[in-house]
Design an enzyme around this catalytic site. Structure first.
Site, mmCIF file in Angstrom:
data_model
loop_
_atom_site.group_PDB
_atom_site.id
_atom_site.type_symbol
_atom_site.label_atom_id
_atom_site.label_comp_id
_atom_site.label_asym_id
_atom_site.label_seq_id
_atom_site.Cartn_x
_atom_site.Cartn_y
_atom_site.Cartn_z
ATOM 1 N N VAL A 154 46.205 13.377 -21.406
ATOM 2 C CA VAL A 154 46.079 13.813 -22.785
ATOM 3 C C VAL A 154 45.833 12.598 -23.676
ATOM 4 O O VAL A 154 46.656 11.677 -23.705
ATOM 5 C CB VAL A 154 47.335 14.564 -23.266
ATOM 6 C CG1 VAL A 154 47.184 14.999 -24.726
ATOM 7 C CG2 VAL A 154 47.626 15.765 -22.374
ATOM 8 N N CYS A 155 44.698 12.572 -24.378
ATOM 9 C CA CYS A 155 44.364 11.516 -25.337
ATOM 10 C C CYS A 155 44.455 10.138 -24.665
ATOM 11 O O CYS A 155 43.752 9.875 -23.698
ATOM 12 C CB CYS A 155 45.282 11.618 -26.555
ATOM 13 S SG CYS A 155 44.837 10.504 -27.900
ATOM 14 N N GLN A 156 45.318 9.265 -25.156
ATOM 15 C CA GLN A 156 45.486 7.946 -24.549
ATOM 16 C C GLN A 156 45.901 8.074 -23.088
ATOM 17 O O GLN A 156 45.479 7.285 -22.238
ATOM 18 C CB GLN A 156 46.518 7.151 -25.334
ATOM 19 C CG GLN A 156 46.675 5.706 -24.909
ATOM 20 C CD GLN A 156 47.754 5.000 -25.704
ATOM 21 O OE1 GLN A 156 48.770 5.601 -26.077
ATOM 22 N NE2 GLN A 156 47.554 3.723 -25.980
#
Length: 372
Positions: A154-156
């Site tokens: 998720v994201c980073q």
């Protein structure tokens, strides 16, 4: 009635103004009473039952308790970002990405990166990818007797997952990326109004500015990280505590959702300085990930090594990770099984928004079942 008075679209009189003020006052009183009556149990977030199965330093690995009799044989490991707590994917019972994955029959693990302090200021991206993440993957493989697991970032955390899949492809069966920046310069050729402020700010910094920031602070305080996100929409982040809050005082469901979200936002972890240094210089500025030039330790992250199936999920209204930084990566990986999924809403709305909730978990589960 005079001609000028009759022409007014809204007629304000002392009586109507007084009546509205009285109604607002009564609403504020009821809201104050409701706020003071909420219990800790009512405001709790991340309540899906889980068990700690591993820990090292500030990092914890949890396994969510399956909700079906026979969960899928190949488990899924969720890797969230460092800039926020993993509780976002399990915010509240009826807005829980995790609960929906469990209901789809998946066996789900999650990494809690914890709360880094100045003691962790020297940790690098490689420490997280080749250290903590690799240890978690190996433990899950051993527990379930499988050679490969499914990895969802998720994201980073999606960047970490991408790096991991490139460096340890023999351990990953399927790779799922959600709202993940891959081409950090995608917004330069395809700018999106109101989006990508973090990209613009990071690219405006001089390398020596980044070094000074990291060397001075060591670990970026969580409050500072949170403030940088709030400044992407300063007006909206002021009105939500005024007019928007007053509007929802009589709606308990909305009020609890608002308070749980604020609890998650307030629990912003610090960010290890060396990770931030490499994130700003190598990714935001030099865009090395998508070029397969990123070095973790003495190894190059070659995206061509990602030859397992890849599902890339992006949000159509994401202002933190512009669509142009996530979409259209089929030629960047070595796999011949690349899929994309667009979901409605913004960066966080991907996991808690009503429309996205109906699409995200079922689509991911279906995609994994077809490849397991």
């Amino acid at each position: 009635m005079t001609e000028s008075a009759a022409a007014l679209p809204i007629r304000i009189t002392p009586e109507t103004l007084l009546r509205e003020m009285q109604q607002v006052s009564e609403k504020l009183t009821r809201g104050s009473q409701r706020l003071s009556a909420y219990t800790e149990d009512q405001l709790a977030i991340a309540t899906t039952p889980k068990d700690e199965v591993w820990r090292q330093d500030m990092v914890r690995l949890y396994r969510y308790r399956p909700t079906v009799e026979k969960p899928a044989r190949v488990p899924v490991l969720l890797a969230y970002a460092l800039v926020g707590r993993y509780q976002m994917i399990d915010l509240e019972p009826d807005r829980s990405f995790v609960r929906k994955l469990l209901a789809e029959g998946l066996d789900v693990y999650v990494i809690d990166w914890g709360l880094p302090t100045r003691a962790q200021r020297w940790l690098t991206i490689d420490d997280y990818v080749s250290g903590y993440l690799d240890d978690c993957v190996d433990l899950i493989r051993e527990r379930h007797g499988v050679d490969k697991i499914n990895l969802l970032g998720v994201c980073q955390g999606g960047v970490f997952a991408t790096c991991y899949a490139a460096l340890f492809p023999q351990k990953i069966r399927n790779l799922v990326l959600t709202v993940t920046p891959l081409d950090f310069h995608g917004d330069m050729d395809h700018p999106e109004p109101g989006a990508g402020y973090m990209n613009l700010w990071a690219r405006s910094l001089k390398p020596e500015d980044i070094d000074m920031m990291v060397d001075t602070m060591g670990t970026a305080p969580g409050a500072m990280v949170g403030f940088s996100f709030l400044m992407m929409n300063p007006v909206g982040n002021v009105t939500k505590y005024t007019t928007e809050l007053v509007d929802m005082l009589d709606d308990e469901s909305k009020m609890l959702g608002f308070l749980r979200m604020e609890r998650w936002i307030a629990d912003r972890p610090g960010h290890p300085g060396e990770v931030m240094r490499q994130w700003f210089k190598d990714l935001y500025q030099a865009n090395k990930l998508v070029k397969s030039e990123l070095m973790l330790g003495d190894r190059r992250v070659d995206l061509d090594q990602i030859r397992m199936p890849v599902l890339n999920v992006y949000a159509t209204g994401d202002v933190i990770i512009p669509v142009s930084c996530s979409q259209g990566m089929e030629d960047r990986f070595g796999t011949d099984d690349y899929s994309e999924l667009s979901v409605p809403g913004g960066h966080i709305g991907t996991f808690v928004g009503g429309k996205a909730q109906k699409v995200l978990a079922p689509s991911i589960a279906k995609w994994l079942r077809e490849r397991n």
